[in-house]
Design a protein around this motif. Structure first.
Motif, short mmCIF file in Angstrom:
data_model
loop_
_atom_site.label_atom_id
_atom_site.label_comp_id
_atom_site.label_asym_id
_atom_site.label_seq_id
_atom_site.Cartn_x
_atom_site.Cartn_y
_atom_site.Cartn_z
N GLU A 111 41.62 31.64 38.09
CA GLU A 111 42.61 32.18 37.17
C GLU A 111 43.85 31.31 37.07
O GLU A 111 44.42 30.87 38.07
CB GLU A 111 43.04 33.59 37.60
N GLN A 112 44.29 31.10 35.83
CA GLN A 112 45.60 30.53 35.57
C GLN A 112 46.57 31.68 35.36
O GLN A 112 46.50 32.39 34.35
CB GLN A 112 45.57 29.64 34.33
N GLY A 113 47.45 31.92 36.33
CA GLY A 113 48.38 33.03 36.23
C GLY A 113 49.49 32.75 35.23
O GLY A 113 49.81 31.59 34.94
N LYS A 114 50.06 33.82 34.73
CA LYS A 114 51.15 33.68 33.76
C LYS A 114 52.43 33.17 34.43
O LYS A 114 53.37 32.79 33.75
CB LYS A 114 51.40 35.02 33.07
N ASN A 115 52.47 33.20 35.75
CA ASN A 115 53.64 32.70 36.48
C ASN A 115 53.49 31.23 36.84
O ASN A 115 54.28 30.69 37.61
CB ASN A 115 53.84 33.52 37.75
N GLY A 116 52.48 30.56 36.29
CA GLY A 116 52.26 29.15 36.57
C GLY A 116 51.41 28.90 37.79
O GLY A 116 51.00 27.76 38.05
N ARG A 117 51.14 29.93 38.58
CA ARG A 117 50.30 29.78 39.75
C ARG A 117 48.83 30.02 39.40
O ARG A 117 48.51 30.58 38.36
CB ARG A 117 50.74 30.76 40.84
N ARG A 118 47.96 29.61 40.30
CA ARG A 118 46.53 29.81 40.11
C ARG A 118 46.00 30.72 41.21
O ARG A 118 46.53 30.74 42.32
CB ARG A 118 45.79 28.46 40.13
N TYR A 119 44.93 31.45 40.88
CA TYR A 119 44.36 32.42 41.82
C TYR A 119 42.83 32.38 41.78
O TYR A 119 42.23 31.98 40.78
CB TYR A 119 44.83 33.84 41.49
N ASN A 120 42.24 32.80 42.87
CA ASN A 120 40.80 33.05 42.95
C ASN A 120 40.64 34.54 42.67
O ASN A 120 40.95 35.38 43.52
CB ASN A 120 40.32 32.68 44.35
N THR A 121 40.16 34.89 41.49
CA THR A 121 40.29 36.25 40.97
C THR A 121 38.94 36.81 40.52
O THR A 121 38.17 36.12 39.84
CB THR A 121 41.26 36.26 39.76
N ALA A 122 38.68 38.06 40.88
CA ALA A 122 37.49 38.77 40.39
C ALA A 122 37.93 39.78 39.34
O ALA A 122 38.74 40.67 39.63
CB ALA A 122 36.78 39.47 41.53
N VAL A 123 37.41 39.64 38.13
CA VAL A 123 37.71 40.55 37.04
C VAL A 123 36.60 41.61 36.98
O VAL A 123 35.41 41.27 37.01
CB VAL A 123 37.80 39.80 35.70
N VAL A 124 37.00 42.87 36.90
CA VAL A 124 36.04 43.97 36.85
C VAL A 124 35.95 44.48 35.41
O VAL A 124 36.97 44.83 34.80
CB VAL A 124 36.44 45.11 37.80
N ILE A 125 34.72 44.51 34.89
CA ILE A 125 34.46 44.86 33.49
C ILE A 125 33.46 46.00 33.45
O ILE A 125 32.44 45.96 34.15
CB ILE A 125 33.88 43.64 32.74
N ASP A 126 33.74 47.04 32.65
CA ASP A 126 32.82 48.16 32.61
C ASP A 126 31.68 47.92 31.62
O ASP A 126 31.63 46.87 30.96
CB ASP A 126 33.55 49.49 32.35
N ASP A 127 30.77 48.89 31.52
CA ASP A 127 29.58 48.69 30.71
C ASP A 127 29.82 48.86 29.21
O ASP A 127 28.88 48.81 28.42
CB ASP A 127 28.44 49.59 31.18
N GLU A 128 31.09 49.02 28.83
CA GLU A 128 31.46 48.97 27.42
C GLU A 128 32.21 47.68 27.09
O GLU A 128 32.73 47.51 25.99
CB GLU A 128 32.33 50.18 27.07
N GLY A 129 32.28 46.79 28.09
CA GLY A 129 32.97 45.53 27.89
C GLY A 129 34.47 45.60 28.09
O GLY A 129 35.19 44.63 27.83
N LYS A 130 34.97 46.72 28.60
CA LYS A 130 36.41 46.90 28.81
C LYS A 130 36.83 46.35 30.16
O LYS A 130 36.17 46.56 31.17
CB LYS A 130 36.75 48.39 28.74
N LEU A 131 37.96 45.62 30.16
CA LEU A 131 38.52 45.09 31.41
C LEU A 131 39.24 46.21 32.16
O LEU A 131 40.18 46.80 31.65
CB LEU A 131 39.49 43.96 31.12
N LEU A 132 38.76 46.49 33.37
CA LEU A 132 39.37 47.54 34.18
C LEU A 132 40.51 47.02 35.03
O LEU A 132 41.35 47.78 35.50
CB LEU A 132 38.31 48.20 35.07
N GLY A 133 40.53 45.72 35.26
CA GLY A 133 41.57 45.12 36.10
C GLY A 133 40.98 43.97 36.88
O GLY A 133 39.88 43.49 36.60
#
Length: 312
Positions: A111-133
């Protein structure tokens, strides 16, 4: 009464077919990193479709799945692979596939964070394609073992606790979100996180029924501990844990990853029912979490937190 959820873990490696064979030729990839990313996303979308054909409801990709594991050396070239965790190309493509296939996904990216930092990030997506966080890796390793070195701190920071979760997040802990989905309450612990005492305790305490732990791990001690840590935590904290690891090696580093992905619950391992070499599939009976422990133990009742840090 049973409450079965079929889950899948990808157990694969970098799918880009044109990696250089020599370390000194890695610079040839400059300007072609989008091809690397796209090859890996396409590969994983194919695995999603195969998992769906086998009845899977939730699939977890491997750690940093859109790329080879680049943290085996320091090379700023790989910074260009970092992308937005909400609007970047990887999450856009995976979300679309999740919606079309009606399957929930845990997608760990750079992930390229909006604060200029980078992260190792897991995005959780539901079965309707919605980003849960998302969940940002909280423990970042650097060091070396008998097989090789790793320097993740060169590439990304530890979580800042800003996971930008939706109302699907039922956790009150800002570092460890737990997402309520149609099928199960999901937590995530990425690779090195799994070694730390409070991680599974916190996720289970915040309501997680299944914790997915995508990893890129190697080395003799890591391989020895891999089949031991998750069963103990699952039994202690009354939770299912699904641990994935890369399998094979990736040129030009050619560091072997031992795979051995599996799913385990509080009463033991769940059988792998997959018919595909790059996917591990297991049926998880969440009703088990509501049953009395067959050992007769009642760890939540009998724990004594007030004495553990008593200085005497």
């Amino acid at each position: 009464m049973t409450r079965i959820v079929r889950v899948a873990l990808t157990q694969t490696r970098n799918a880009y077919p044109h990696m250089p064979s020599r370390m000194e030729d890695l610079h040839q990839l400059k300007g072609r990193l989008e091809d690397v990313r796209k090859a890996n996303v396409d590969h994983h979308v194919e695995l999603m479709a195969e998992a769906k054909r086998q009845g899977v409801q939730i699939i977890c990709f491997g750690e940093l799945f859109p790329a080879p594991y680049f943290a085996l050396q320091r090379d700023p070239m790989w910074f260009a692979l970092a992308e937005d965790a909400e609007t970047g190309p990887t999450i856009s493509e995976v979300s679309r596939a999740a919606r079309e296939l009606s399957i929930s996904v845990i997608a760990p990216i750079y992930e390229q964070g909006k604060n200029g930092r980078r992260y190792n990030t897991a995005v959780v997506i539901d079965d309707e394609g919605k980003l849960l966080g998302r969940y940002k890796k909280t423990h970042i390793p650097w060091g070396a073992n008998d097989h090789g070195s790793f320097d993740e701190l060169f590439y990304y920071d530890a979580s800042d606790g800003d996971n930008r979760s939706s109302t699907a997040n039922i956790s009150s802990n800002r570092y460890f979100p737990v997402f309520r989905t149609r099928h199960a309450n999901i937590g995530v612990a990425i690779c090195y996180d799994r070694h730390f005492e409070g991680v599974m305790y916190t996720l289970a305490g915040q309501g997680a029924e299944i914790v997915f732990s995508p990893a890129v791990t190697f080395g003799s001690k890591s391989e020895r501990m891999w089949p031991l840590e998750f069963p103990v935590d699952a039994a202690r904290h009354n939770v299912f844990i699904a641990g994935s690891n890369r399998a094979g090696s990736e040129p030009p580093w050619n560091q072997p990853y031992f795979g051995r992905s599996y799913v385990v619950g509080p009463n033991g391992p769940c059988e792998d029912v997959s018919r595909h070499e790059r996917i591990v599939i297991a049926d998880v009976d969440l009703a088990m979490l509501d049953h009395p422990d067959p050992s007769g133990w009642n760890l939540p009742r009998d724990t004594k937190p007030e004495i553990y840090d008593d200085p005497g």
